[in-house]
Design an enzyme around this catalytic site. Structure first.
Site, PDB file in Angstrom:
ATOM      1  N   LYS A 166       3.768   8.714   9.229  1.00 41.24           N
ATOM      2  CA  LYS A 166       3.521   8.081  10.530  1.00 41.24           C
ATOM      3  C   LYS A 166       4.477   8.583  11.635  1.00 41.24           C
ATOM      4  O   LYS A 166       4.317   9.710  12.079  1.00 41.24           O
ATOM      5  CB  LYS A 166       3.508   6.556  10.365  1.00 41.24           C
ATOM      6  CG  LYS A 166       2.414   6.185   9.336  1.00 41.24           C
ATOM      7  CD  LYS A 166       1.944   4.771   9.290  1.00 41.24           C
ATOM      8  CE  LYS A 166       0.675   4.697   8.455  1.00 41.24           C
ATOM      9  NZ  LYS A 166       0.753   3.976   7.222  1.00 41.24           N
ATOM     10  N   ASP A 214       9.206   2.667   0.191  1.00 40.66           N
ATOM     11  CA  ASP A 214       8.141   3.322   0.938  1.00 40.66           C
ATOM     12  C   ASP A 214       8.286   2.895   2.397  1.00 40.66           C
ATOM     13  O   ASP A 214       7.904   1.785   2.779  1.00 40.66           O
ATOM     14  CB  ASP A 214       6.778   2.914   0.374  1.00 40.66           C
ATOM     15  CG  ASP A 214       5.630   3.613   1.105  1.00 40.66           C
ATOM     16  OD1 ASP A 214       5.906   4.288   2.122  1.00 40.66           O
ATOM     17  OD2 ASP A 214       4.482   3.483   0.656  1.00 40.66           O
ATOM     18  N   TYR A 238       0.855  -1.187   0.000  1.00 35.21           N
ATOM     19  CA  TYR A 238       0.000   0.000   0.000  1.00 35.21           C
ATOM     20  C   TYR A 238       0.890   1.236   0.000  1.00 35.21           C
ATOM     21  O   TYR A 238       1.862   1.305   0.747  1.00 35.21           O
ATOM     22  CB  TYR A 238      -0.891   0.001   1.246  1.00 35.21           C
ATOM     23  CG  TYR A 238      -1.801   1.214   1.350  1.00 35.21           C
ATOM     24  CD1 TYR A 238      -2.867   1.386   0.476  1.00 35.21           C
ATOM     25  CD2 TYR A 238      -1.588   2.182   2.333  1.00 35.21           C
ATOM     26  CE1 TYR A 238      -3.703   2.490   0.576  1.00 35.21           C
ATOM     27  CE2 TYR A 238      -2.420   3.294   2.437  1.00 35.21           C
ATOM     28  CZ  TYR A 238      -3.479   3.445   1.557  1.00 35.21           C
ATOM     29  OH  TYR A 238      -4.300   4.540   1.652  1.00 35.21           O
TER      30      TYR A 238
END
Ligand SMILES: *Cc1c(COP(=O)(O)O)cnc(C)c1O
Length: 430
Positions: A267, A239, A144
């Site tokens: 995050k 990522d 994702y």
């Protein structure tokens, strides 16, 4: 447990917000039932609007490495807020932030701050396309990278080589530019490169995947991927929105010993505020405006509150490298507890863990790619999730997500979780 107030709020929320939530997974669709509305988080615990207490293993989907509302981030925020909430002009905290990212993640020579992981990945792709003057990208099934159009693509079925959108509203031409490879399978990457000779701008991967459950990329696979990118002049993007500062101060690239060309963050980098970043090789990053021609901008990018929280988090990480030793120890303790429970229950469910990212799959198969991940019995996960919830353990409301252990989960928390795990499993597997 009584969830009356949560249920009432959810009914009201659905009148004003699509599906009642501002991000779909929160709505409990894949486990059924109604979401819990939270009022307060402290350390390893969250408290809902009915006064129930939970040991939290979501950590806001990753940011809360130090648990909820750690005092050192709170005080950094209070200090920053006294000076104002946003300037739309340069501020010293942005410089400190960029500098500490570069120190912790040496492959990052220049870095641009954004407001979310999605912004980071979409901007990284843009600059990779500009740098290579090529258009197609390769991503891996099950990874994702946020919700930009060209990431919402899955492999076409059977003989179809073209990808298909996973969401209405994503165009066929977006799908045509995104090629899907199989995680941990270098042949699938080579095939795509051969079929699209000199047309691949970037390969983007979660080096430690956390969005199909937890799956670590094989080291040899990543070495080959790195070599392929060098040979074919393809920008390799890690990522690390989830794995960055989570699995090590230097992220997955530190543990795996492989340098990507670009890295995306999110995050943990925001210390609980909305932040993302992308950075990497100077030759690529200096193409970003205003140094170069590649447009990228943000009204609130580098926001002083977000930078204060993020800088507090990263400074703590820099000054306390021992937290990763402790995270490993506690996470391994939890894993061992789960494994002993499974043994007692005569089950051999796969548990994948890298540092403080952990996932138990309801399958006895080895899970090392998307196909094996989805062999998990998600109905069983849903039942297990609700048993755990009622026992005061807040897990991700979907099988294909990671559990996160924070630095403030106590031995007592972990023991209670292991006990609840046993009792919950015992109820649902028979
Ligand atoms: C969470 C996540 C994103 C998206 O970040 P947002 O801040 O939700 O936009 C991208 N990539 C990975 C690996 C993620 O885990």
């Amino acid at each position: 447990m009584d969830f009356t107030n949560s249920n009432n709020l959810f009914s009201e929320a659905k009148r004003y917000i699509p599906g009642g939530v501002n991000s779909p997974v929160r709505a409990f669709k894949s486990v059924g039932g109604n979401p819990v509305f939270f009022e307060r988080g402290v350390g390893s615990k969250m408290y809902d609007v009915d006064g129930n207490e939970f040991i939290d293993y979501i950590g806001s989907w990753g940011p809360h490495l130090f648990g909820h509302n750690p005092p050192f981030i709170k005080s950094a925020l209070i200090e920053a807020i006294d000076n104002g909430t946003s300037f739309g002009a340069p501020n010293e905290l942005e410089v400190k932030m960029a500098k500490i990212i570069k120190e912790l993640v040496p492959s990052v020579e220049l870095v641009r701050m954004v407001n979310s992981g999605t912004e980071a990945t979409m901007s990284a792709i843009r600059v990779a396309r500009a740098y290579t003057n090529k258009e197609k990208i390769i991503k891996f099934e099950g990874c994702y990278h946020g919700h930009a159009d060209y990431f919402l693509i899955k492999a076409g079925s059977g003989a179809l080589t073209l990808g298909v959108p996973t969401s209405p509203g994503v165009t066929k031409s977006n799908a045509a530019d995104t090629l899907l490879a199989d995680f941990n399978n270098i042949e699938s990457v080579k095939n795509l490169i051969n079929q699209n000779k000199d047309n691949i701008a970037a390969i983007i991967i979660e080096p430690i995947a956390g969005n199909m459950g937890v799956i670590k990329a094989d080291e040899n696979f990543l070495v080959q991927l790195r070599n392929l990118c060098n040979e074919e002049k393809i920008v390799l993007i890690f990522d690390e929105v989830m794995s960055g500062f989570r699995v090590a101060a230097g992220g997955a690239q530190e543990i795996l010993g492989i340098e990507p060309d670009l890295t995306t963050f999110g995050k943990i980098i925001g210390g609980g505020l909305p932040v993302g970043a992308f950075g990497g090789k100077k030759a690529i990053m200096q193409m970003i405006a205003p140094e170069g021609q590649v447009y990228q901008a943000g009204t609130l990018s580098g926001n002083p509150l977000a930078m204060a929280a993020g800088y507090a988090a990263l400074s703590y990480i820099k000054e306390h490298p021992e937290i990763y030793v402790q995270l490993e120890k506690n996470s391994s303790y939890l894993e061992q507890g789960f494994k002993e429970n499974l043994k007692k229950l005569n089950k051999n469910f796969a548990i994948n863990r890298v540092g403080s990212m952990l996932c138990m799959f309801f399958t006895e198969a080895e899970v090392n790619d998307y196909k094996s991940a989805v062999s998990s019995n998600t109905e069983l996960y849903a039942k297990y999730f609700h048993e755990m919830l009622n026992a005061g353990i807040y897990l991700p409301p979907a099988q294909f997500e990671a559990m996160f252990i924070s630095t403030v989960h106590s031995l007592n928390d972990l023991d209670n979780t292991i006990k609840a795990h046993y009792n919950s499993l015992k109820k649902v597997i028979n």
